[in-house]
Design a protein around this motif. Structure first.
Motif, PDB file in Angstrom:
ATOM      1  N   ILE A 164       0.834  -1.199   0.000  1.00 49.34           N
ATOM      2  CA  ILE A 164       0.000   0.000   0.000  1.00 49.34           C
ATOM      3  C   ILE A 164       0.869   1.250   0.000  1.00 49.34           C
ATOM      4  N   LEU A 165       0.601   2.136  -0.978  1.00 47.07           N
ATOM      5  CA  LEU A 165       1.310   3.418  -1.071  1.00 47.07           C
ATOM      6  C   LEU A 165       0.476   4.547  -0.476  1.00 47.07           C
ATOM      7  N   GLY A 180     -11.590  -0.375   9.373  1.00 41.64           N
ATOM      8  CA  GLY A 180     -11.682  -0.337  10.833  1.00 41.64           C
ATOM      9  C   GLY A 180     -10.639   0.514  11.526  1.00 41.64           C
ATOM     10  N   PHE A 181     -10.021   1.448  10.806  1.00 41.11           N
ATOM     11  CA  PHE A 181      -9.032   2.354  11.400  1.00 41.11           C
ATOM     12  C   PHE A 181      -9.675   3.710  11.666  1.00 41.11           C
ATOM     13  N   ILE A 198      -1.905   3.123   8.160  1.00 40.75           N
ATOM     14  CA  ILE A 198      -1.562   1.702   7.996  1.00 40.75           C
ATOM     15  C   ILE A 198      -0.045   1.589   7.987  1.00 40.75           C
ATOM     16  N   SER A 199       0.468   0.619   8.711  1.00 40.93           N
ATOM     17  CA  SER A 199       1.917   0.473   8.865  1.00 40.93           C
ATOM     18  C   SER A 199       2.622   0.343   7.509  1.00 40.93           C
ATOM     19  N   GLU A 200       3.815   0.903   7.443  1.00 39.55           N
ATOM     20  CA  GLU A 200       4.595   0.910   6.202  1.00 39.55           C
ATOM     21  C   GLU A 200       4.892  -0.519   5.754  1.00 39.55           C
ATOM     22  N   GLY A 201       4.727  -0.768   4.472  1.00 37.62           N
ATOM     23  CA  GLY A 201       5.004  -2.095   3.928  1.00 37.62           C
ATOM     24  C   GLY A 201       3.821  -3.042   3.984  1.00 37.62           C
ATOM     25  N   LYS A 202       2.693  -2.585   4.590  1.00 41.23           N
ATOM     26  CA  LYS A 202       1.494  -3.431   4.683  1.00 41.23           C
ATOM     27  C   LYS A 202       0.938  -3.684   3.288  1.00 41.23           C
TER      28      LYS A 202
END
Length: 359
Positions: free
Chosen positions: A45-46, A57-58, A64-68
Protein backbone atom coordinates in the motif's frame (compact mmCIF):
# COMPACT_ATOMS: atom_id res chain seq x y z
CA UNK A 1 12.51 40.34 -22.80
CA UNK A 2 9.11 39.83 -24.40
CA UNK A 3 9.78 36.10 -24.82
CA UNK A 4 10.86 35.78 -21.17
CA UNK A 5 7.77 37.63 -19.94
CA UNK A 6 5.49 35.52 -22.12
CA UNK A 7 7.20 32.35 -20.93
CA UNK A 8 6.89 33.39 -17.27
CA UNK A 9 3.20 34.16 -17.79
CA UNK A 10 2.64 30.77 -19.45
CA UNK A 11 4.52 28.95 -16.66
CA UNK A 12 2.50 30.86 -14.06
CA UNK A 13 -0.81 29.95 -15.73
CA UNK A 14 0.20 26.30 -16.09
CA UNK A 15 1.35 26.20 -12.45
CA UNK A 16 -1.99 27.60 -11.28
CA UNK A 17 -3.90 25.13 -13.48
CA UNK A 18 -1.78 22.26 -12.14
CA UNK A 19 -2.33 23.39 -8.54
CA UNK A 20 -6.10 23.62 -9.16
CA UNK A 21 -6.10 20.16 -10.74
CA UNK A 22 -4.09 18.67 -7.86
CA UNK A 23 -6.44 20.30 -5.33
CA UNK A 24 -9.53 19.02 -7.19
CA UNK A 25 -8.32 15.43 -7.29
CA UNK A 26 -7.01 15.63 -3.72
CA UNK A 27 -10.52 16.70 -2.63
CA UNK A 28 -12.04 13.74 -4.50
CA UNK A 29 -9.52 11.47 -2.74
CA UNK A 30 -10.30 12.94 0.68
CA UNK A 31 -14.10 13.22 0.54
CA UNK A 32 -14.95 10.05 -1.40
CA UNK A 33 -17.27 7.68 0.50
CA UNK A 34 -15.59 4.74 -1.25
CA UNK A 35 -12.12 3.43 -0.57
CA UNK A 36 -9.43 4.76 -2.91
CA UNK A 37 -6.21 2.81 -2.51
CA UNK A 38 -2.94 2.93 -4.44
CA UNK A 39 -0.51 0.04 -4.26
CA UNK A 40 2.54 -1.40 -5.95
CA UNK A 41 1.98 -4.40 -8.20
CA UNK A 42 2.87 -6.74 -5.32
CA UNK A 43 0.09 -5.18 -3.20
CA UNK A 44 2.24 -2.92 -1.01
CA UNK A 45 0.00 0.00 0.00
CA UNK A 46 1.31 3.42 -1.07
CA UNK A 47 -1.71 5.54 -0.18
CA UNK A 48 -5.26 5.11 1.12
CA UNK A 49 -8.00 7.70 1.66
CA UNK A 50 -9.96 8.31 4.94
CA UNK A 51 -12.96 6.29 3.69
CA UNK A 52 -10.66 3.33 3.08
CA UNK A 53 -9.27 3.55 6.61
CA UNK A 54 -12.82 3.63 7.98
CA UNK A 55 -13.93 0.60 5.93
CA UNK A 56 -10.93 -1.37 7.24
CA UNK A 57 -11.68 -0.34 10.83
CA UNK A 58 -9.03 2.35 11.40
CA UNK A 59 -9.58 5.81 12.90
CA UNK A 60 -9.01 8.86 10.70
CA UNK A 61 -5.96 9.82 12.78
CA UNK A 62 -4.33 6.40 12.26
CA UNK A 63 -2.20 5.17 9.39
CA UNK A 64 -1.56 1.70 8.00
CA UNK A 65 1.92 0.47 8.86
CA UNK A 66 4.59 0.91 6.20
CA UNK A 67 5.00 -2.10 3.93
CA UNK A 68 1.49 -3.43 4.68
CA UNK A 69 0.04 -5.28 1.71
CA UNK A 70 -3.54 -4.89 0.48
CA UNK A 71 -3.95 -8.68 0.21
CA UNK A 72 -3.49 -9.00 3.99
CA UNK A 73 -7.01 -7.54 4.27
CA UNK A 74 -8.54 -10.20 1.99
CA UNK A 75 -10.51 -12.88 3.86
CA UNK A 76 -9.68 -15.45 1.20
CA UNK A 77 -6.04 -15.24 -0.06
CA UNK A 78 -7.11 -16.84 -3.37
CA UNK A 79 -9.26 -13.76 -4.10
CA UNK A 80 -6.10 -11.65 -4.32
CA UNK A 81 -4.41 -14.14 -6.64
CA UNK A 82 -7.49 -14.16 -8.88
CA UNK A 83 -7.68 -10.35 -8.87
CA UNK A 84 -3.96 -9.92 -9.58
CA UNK A 85 -4.11 -12.35 -12.51
CA UNK A 86 -7.01 -10.41 -14.04
CA UNK A 87 -5.13 -7.12 -13.62
CA UNK A 88 -1.98 -8.56 -15.26
CA UNK A 89 -3.95 -10.04 -18.17
CA UNK A 90 -6.34 -7.18 -18.89
CA UNK A 91 -4.87 -4.13 -17.15
CA UNK A 92 -8.07 -3.58 -15.16
CA UNK A 93 -10.91 -5.29 -13.26
CA UNK A 94 -14.47 -4.11 -12.77
CA UNK A 95 -16.83 -4.67 -9.81
CA UNK A 96 -15.42 -7.92 -8.45
CA UNK A 97 -17.19 -8.95 -5.24
CA UNK A 98 -14.58 -9.57 -2.52
CA UNK A 99 -14.81 -10.02 1.24
CA UNK A 100 -12.34 -7.87 3.17
CA UNK A 101 -11.16 -8.61 6.69
CA UNK A 102 -11.27 -5.56 8.95
CA UNK A 103 -8.83 -4.65 11.68
CA UNK A 104 -11.12 -6.03 14.45
CA UNK A 105 -11.56 -9.38 12.68
CA UNK A 106 -15.02 -8.62 11.27
CA UNK A 107 -15.65 -8.91 7.53
CA UNK A 108 -17.22 -6.66 4.90
CA UNK A 109 -18.44 -7.53 1.44
CA UNK A 110 -17.13 -5.09 -1.17
CA UNK A 111 -17.00 -4.40 -4.91
CA UNK A 112 -13.43 -3.93 -6.11
CA UNK A 113 -12.51 -2.07 -9.32
CA UNK A 114 -8.86 -1.65 -10.28
CA UNK A 115 -6.67 -0.13 -13.00
CA UNK A 116 -2.99 -0.89 -13.67
CA UNK A 117 -0.74 2.10 -14.40
CA UNK A 118 2.49 1.01 -16.05
CA UNK A 119 5.75 2.72 -15.12
CA UNK A 120 9.12 2.70 -16.83
CA UNK A 121 9.81 -0.82 -15.57
CA UNK A 122 7.82 -3.56 -13.80
CA UNK A 123 8.93 -2.39 -10.35
CA UNK A 124 7.32 1.02 -11.01
CA UNK A 125 3.91 -0.38 -12.00
CA UNK A 126 1.16 0.75 -9.63
CA UNK A 127 -2.49 -0.26 -9.20
CA UNK A 128 -5.34 2.13 -8.43
CA UNK A 129 -8.22 0.51 -6.51
CA UNK A 130 -11.78 1.79 -5.99
CA UNK A 131 -13.55 -0.27 -3.30
CA UNK A 132 -17.28 0.08 -2.52
CA UNK A 133 -18.64 -1.17 0.82
CA UNK A 134 -21.80 -3.20 -0.04
CA UNK A 135 -22.25 -4.93 3.34
CA UNK A 136 -25.45 -3.02 4.23
CA UNK A 137 -26.89 -3.57 0.75
CA UNK A 138 -26.19 -7.30 0.96
CA UNK A 139 -27.82 -7.51 4.38
CA UNK A 140 -30.91 -5.71 3.06
CA UNK A 141 -31.08 -8.10 0.10
CA UNK A 142 -30.92 -11.06 2.47
CA UNK A 143 -33.66 -9.49 4.60
CA UNK A 144 -35.92 -9.09 1.55
CA UNK A 145 -35.29 -12.68 0.45
CA UNK A 146 -36.00 -13.84 4.00
CA UNK A 147 -39.21 -11.78 4.18
CA UNK A 148 -40.53 -13.29 0.94
CA UNK A 149 -39.62 -16.78 2.11
CA UNK A 150 -41.25 -16.26 5.51
CA UNK A 151 -44.44 -14.87 3.93
CA UNK A 152 -44.80 -17.89 1.62
CA UNK A 153 -44.14 -20.45 4.34
CA UNK A 154 -46.41 -18.48 6.70
CA UNK A 155 -49.42 -18.96 4.41
CA UNK A 156 -48.71 -22.68 4.14
CA UNK A 157 -48.12 -23.04 7.89
CA UNK A 158 -51.38 -21.31 8.76
CA UNK A 159 -53.44 -23.79 6.73
CA UNK A 160 -51.59 -26.82 8.09
CA UNK A 161 -51.79 -25.59 11.70
CA UNK A 162 -55.57 -25.11 11.56
CA UNK A 163 -56.06 -28.57 10.03
CA UNK A 164 -53.88 -30.25 12.68
CA UNK A 165 -55.17 -28.28 15.67
CA UNK A 166 -58.69 -29.76 15.64
CA UNK A 167 -57.72 -33.49 15.69
CA UNK A 168 -55.04 -32.74 18.30
CA UNK A 169 -57.68 -31.13 20.52
CA UNK A 170 -59.91 -34.22 20.17
CA UNK A 171 -57.00 -36.61 20.98
CA UNK A 172 -56.04 -34.53 24.02
CA UNK A 173 -59.65 -34.32 25.22
CA UNK A 174 -60.27 -38.10 25.00
CA UNK A 175 -56.89 -38.85 26.61
CA UNK A 176 -57.74 -36.63 29.59
CA UNK A 177 -61.19 -38.26 29.87
CA UNK A 178 -59.57 -41.73 29.98
CA UNK A 179 -57.08 -40.55 32.60
CA UNK A 180 -59.92 -39.68 34.98
CA UNK A 181 -61.05 -43.30 35.12
CA UNK A 182 -57.61 -44.87 35.47
CA UNK A 183 -55.69 -45.72 38.62
CA UNK A 184 -52.65 -43.35 38.77
CA UNK A 185 -50.40 -46.32 39.56
CA UNK A 186 -51.45 -48.45 36.59
CA UNK A 187 -49.45 -49.05 33.44
CA UNK A 188 -52.34 -47.80 31.30
CA UNK A 189 -52.35 -44.50 33.22
CA UNK A 190 -48.61 -44.12 32.54
CA UNK A 191 -49.16 -44.78 28.81
CA UNK A 192 -51.97 -42.21 28.67
CA UNK A 193 -49.75 -39.61 30.39
CA UNK A 194 -47.08 -40.15 27.68
CA UNK A 195 -49.77 -39.59 25.00
CA UNK A 196 -50.94 -36.43 26.81
CA UNK A 197 -47.37 -35.09 27.10
CA UNK A 198 -46.61 -35.53 23.40
CA UNK A 199 -49.96 -34.13 22.27
CA UNK A 200 -49.28 -31.05 24.44
CA UNK A 201 -45.89 -30.72 22.70
CA UNK A 202 -47.59 -30.93 19.29
CA UNK A 203 -50.15 -28.30 20.32
CA UNK A 204 -47.32 -26.02 21.44
CA UNK A 205 -45.66 -26.39 18.03
CA UNK A 206 -48.97 -25.67 16.29
CA UNK A 207 -49.43 -22.53 18.43
CA UNK A 208 -45.94 -21.38 17.41
CA UNK A 209 -46.86 -22.04 13.79
CA UNK A 210 -49.98 -19.90 14.11
CA UNK A 211 -48.03 -17.08 15.78
CA UNK A 212 -45.45 -17.33 13.00
CA UNK A 213 -48.13 -17.31 10.27
CA UNK A 214 -50.15 -14.41 11.64
CA UNK A 215 -49.05 -10.97 10.51
CA UNK A 216 -51.44 -9.16 12.84
CA UNK A 217 -50.44 -5.73 14.07
CA UNK A 218 -48.85 -5.96 17.54
CA UNK A 219 -50.66 -4.37 20.46
CA UNK A 220 -49.06 -1.23 21.86
CA UNK A 221 -48.12 -1.10 25.52
CA UNK A 222 -45.96 1.60 27.09
CA UNK A 223 -43.08 -0.43 28.50
CA UNK A 224 -39.61 0.09 29.95
CA UNK A 225 -37.50 -2.19 27.78
CA UNK A 226 -34.59 -2.50 30.23
CA UNK A 227 -36.99 -3.77 32.92
CA UNK A 228 -38.49 -6.34 30.52
CA UNK A 229 -35.01 -7.64 29.65
CA UNK A 230 -34.02 -7.83 33.32
CA UNK A 231 -37.26 -9.67 34.24
CA UNK A 232 -36.60 -12.29 31.54
CA UNK A 233 -32.92 -12.63 32.50
CA UNK A 234 -33.80 -13.16 36.18
CA UNK A 235 -36.52 -15.68 35.30
CA UNK A 236 -34.10 -17.73 33.17
CA UNK A 237 -31.40 -17.55 35.87
CA UNK A 238 -33.82 -18.89 38.48
CA UNK A 239 -35.28 -21.64 36.30
CA UNK A 240 -32.24 -22.85 34.33
CA UNK A 241 -29.02 -24.54 35.37
CA UNK A 242 -26.77 -21.52 35.01
CA UNK A 243 -24.57 -21.86 38.08
CA UNK A 244 -21.39 -21.62 35.95
CA UNK A 245 -22.80 -19.18 33.41
CA UNK A 246 -22.29 -15.45 33.92
CA UNK A 247 -24.90 -13.02 32.57
CA UNK A 248 -23.40 -9.56 31.97
CA UNK A 249 -25.84 -6.66 31.70
CA UNK A 250 -25.12 -3.38 29.94
CA UNK A 251 -28.35 -1.39 29.82
CA UNK A 252 -28.47 2.10 28.32
CA UNK A 253 -30.23 4.13 31.03
CA UNK A 254 -31.22 6.83 28.50
CA UNK A 255 -33.80 4.52 26.85
CA UNK A 256 -37.18 6.27 26.72
CA UNK A 257 -40.45 4.36 27.38
CA UNK A 258 -41.48 2.48 24.23
CA UNK A 259 -44.73 1.47 22.54
CA UNK A 260 -44.35 -2.30 22.09
CA UNK A 261 -46.31 -5.51 22.45
CA UNK A 262 -44.81 -6.53 25.80
CA UNK A 263 -45.89 -10.18 25.65
CA UNK A 264 -44.39 -10.70 22.18
CA UNK A 265 -41.18 -8.80 22.96
CA UNK A 266 -40.75 -10.96 26.08
CA UNK A 267 -41.13 -14.02 23.86
CA UNK A 268 -38.36 -12.81 21.53
CA UNK A 269 -35.97 -11.98 24.38
CA UNK A 270 -36.72 -15.30 26.10
CA UNK A 271 -35.96 -17.14 22.87
CA UNK A 272 -32.68 -15.30 22.25
CA UNK A 273 -31.41 -15.77 25.81
CA UNK A 274 -32.44 -19.44 25.87
CA UNK A 275 -30.58 -19.96 22.58
CA UNK A 276 -27.53 -18.36 24.19
CA UNK A 277 -27.77 -20.67 27.24
CA UNK A 278 -27.91 -23.73 24.94
CA UNK A 279 -24.89 -22.43 23.02
CA UNK A 280 -22.66 -21.89 26.08
CA UNK A 281 -23.63 -25.22 27.68
CA UNK A 282 -22.58 -25.65 31.29
CA UNK A 283 -20.09 -22.77 31.42
CA UNK A 284 -19.76 -19.46 29.60
CA UNK A 285 -20.72 -15.80 29.40
CA UNK A 286 -23.98 -14.32 28.10
CA UNK A 287 -24.16 -10.59 27.43
CA UNK A 288 -27.37 -8.54 27.25
CA UNK A 289 -27.20 -4.90 26.24
CA UNK A 290 -29.39 -2.05 25.02
CA UNK A 291 -28.47 1.09 23.12
CA UNK A 292 -30.51 4.20 22.30
CA UNK A 293 -29.71 6.20 19.15
CA UNK A 294 -31.54 9.55 19.51
CA UNK A 295 -30.44 10.78 16.05
CA UNK A 296 -32.69 8.27 14.28
CA UNK A 297 -34.88 7.43 17.32
CA UNK A 298 -33.97 3.74 17.30
CA UNK A 299 -33.18 1.21 20.00
CA UNK A 300 -30.93 -1.85 19.65
CA UNK A 301 -31.04 -4.96 21.82
CA UNK A 302 -28.02 -7.25 21.65
CA UNK A 303 -27.79 -10.77 23.08
CA UNK A 304 -24.35 -12.37 22.71
CA UNK A 305 -22.65 -15.48 24.05
CA UNK A 306 -19.28 -17.22 24.21
CA UNK A 307 -20.72 -20.49 22.92
CA UNK A 308 -19.78 -22.75 20.03
CA UNK A 309 -20.96 -20.29 17.36
CA UNK A 310 -22.72 -21.00 14.07
CA UNK A 311 -21.19 -22.50 10.95
CA UNK A 312 -21.07 -19.94 8.09
CA UNK A 313 -23.09 -22.26 5.83
CA UNK A 314 -25.95 -22.26 8.39
CA UNK A 315 -26.07 -18.48 9.00
CA UNK A 316 -28.41 -17.70 6.06
CA UNK A 317 -30.84 -20.42 7.27
CA UNK A 318 -31.24 -19.79 10.99
CA UNK A 319 -34.47 -17.77 10.58
CA UNK A 320 -36.01 -20.45 8.33
CA UNK A 321 -38.96 -22.29 9.90
CA UNK A 322 -38.08 -25.77 11.21
CA UNK A 323 -34.34 -25.28 10.68
CA UNK A 324 -32.43 -26.39 13.76
CA UNK A 325 -28.98 -27.80 14.52
CA UNK A 326 -30.18 -29.23 17.84
CA UNK A 327 -30.65 -33.00 18.25
CA UNK A 328 -34.07 -34.47 17.49
CA UNK A 329 -36.54 -33.70 20.25
CA UNK A 330 -34.60 -30.71 21.62
CA UNK A 331 -35.79 -28.00 19.24
CA UNK A 332 -38.61 -27.34 16.80
CA UNK A 333 -36.74 -24.80 14.67
CA UNK A 334 -39.55 -22.29 15.09
CA UNK A 335 -38.16 -20.03 17.84
CA UNK A 336 -36.10 -17.73 15.63
CA UNK A 337 -38.70 -17.78 12.84
CA UNK A 338 -41.35 -16.59 15.29
CA UNK A 339 -38.93 -13.99 16.69
CA UNK A 340 -38.19 -12.78 13.16
CA UNK A 341 -41.91 -12.32 12.46
CA UNK A 342 -42.52 -10.46 15.73
CA UNK A 343 -39.64 -8.03 15.20
CA UNK A 344 -40.61 -7.36 11.55
CA UNK A 345 -44.23 -6.71 12.63
CA UNK A 346 -42.86 -4.12 15.06
CA UNK A 347 -41.12 -2.39 12.14
CA UNK A 348 -37.68 -3.54 13.28
CA UNK A 349 -34.83 -5.70 12.00
CA UNK A 350 -33.11 -8.73 13.47
CA UNK A 351 -29.57 -9.77 12.49
CA UNK A 352 -27.02 -12.39 13.46
CA UNK A 353 -23.22 -12.35 13.53
CA UNK A 354 -21.33 -15.48 14.47
CA UNK A 355 -18.16 -17.49 13.96
CA UNK A 356 -17.47 -21.08 14.92
CA UNK A 357 -15.81 -21.23 18.30
CA UNK A 358 -16.38 -17.51 18.98
CA UNK A 359 -20.06 -17.43 19.90
Amino acid sequence: IFLNQNLEKLVSERTKALAASIYKYQRIFEVSRDMILVSLKDGTILDINPAGLKILGFDKSETISEGKKFQSFFENPRDWQHLKKKIENHGFTSNHEMTLKCRDGSTKRTLVTSVLEKGGNLSNDIIHFLVKDIEQRKMMEQQLIQADKIASIGELSSGIAHEINNPLGIILGYTQLLLRTEDPGSEKYHDLKIIEKHVQTCKSIVEDLLIFARSSKPSQDVIKLNKVLEDVALFIQHHSKLEKTEIIRDYDQSLPPMLLDEKKIRQVIMNLIMNATHAVGEKGIIGISTRYYPDNNQVAIEVRDTGHGIDQKNLPRIFDPFFTTKPTGEGTGLGLSVSYGIIKNHGGNIFVKSELGKG
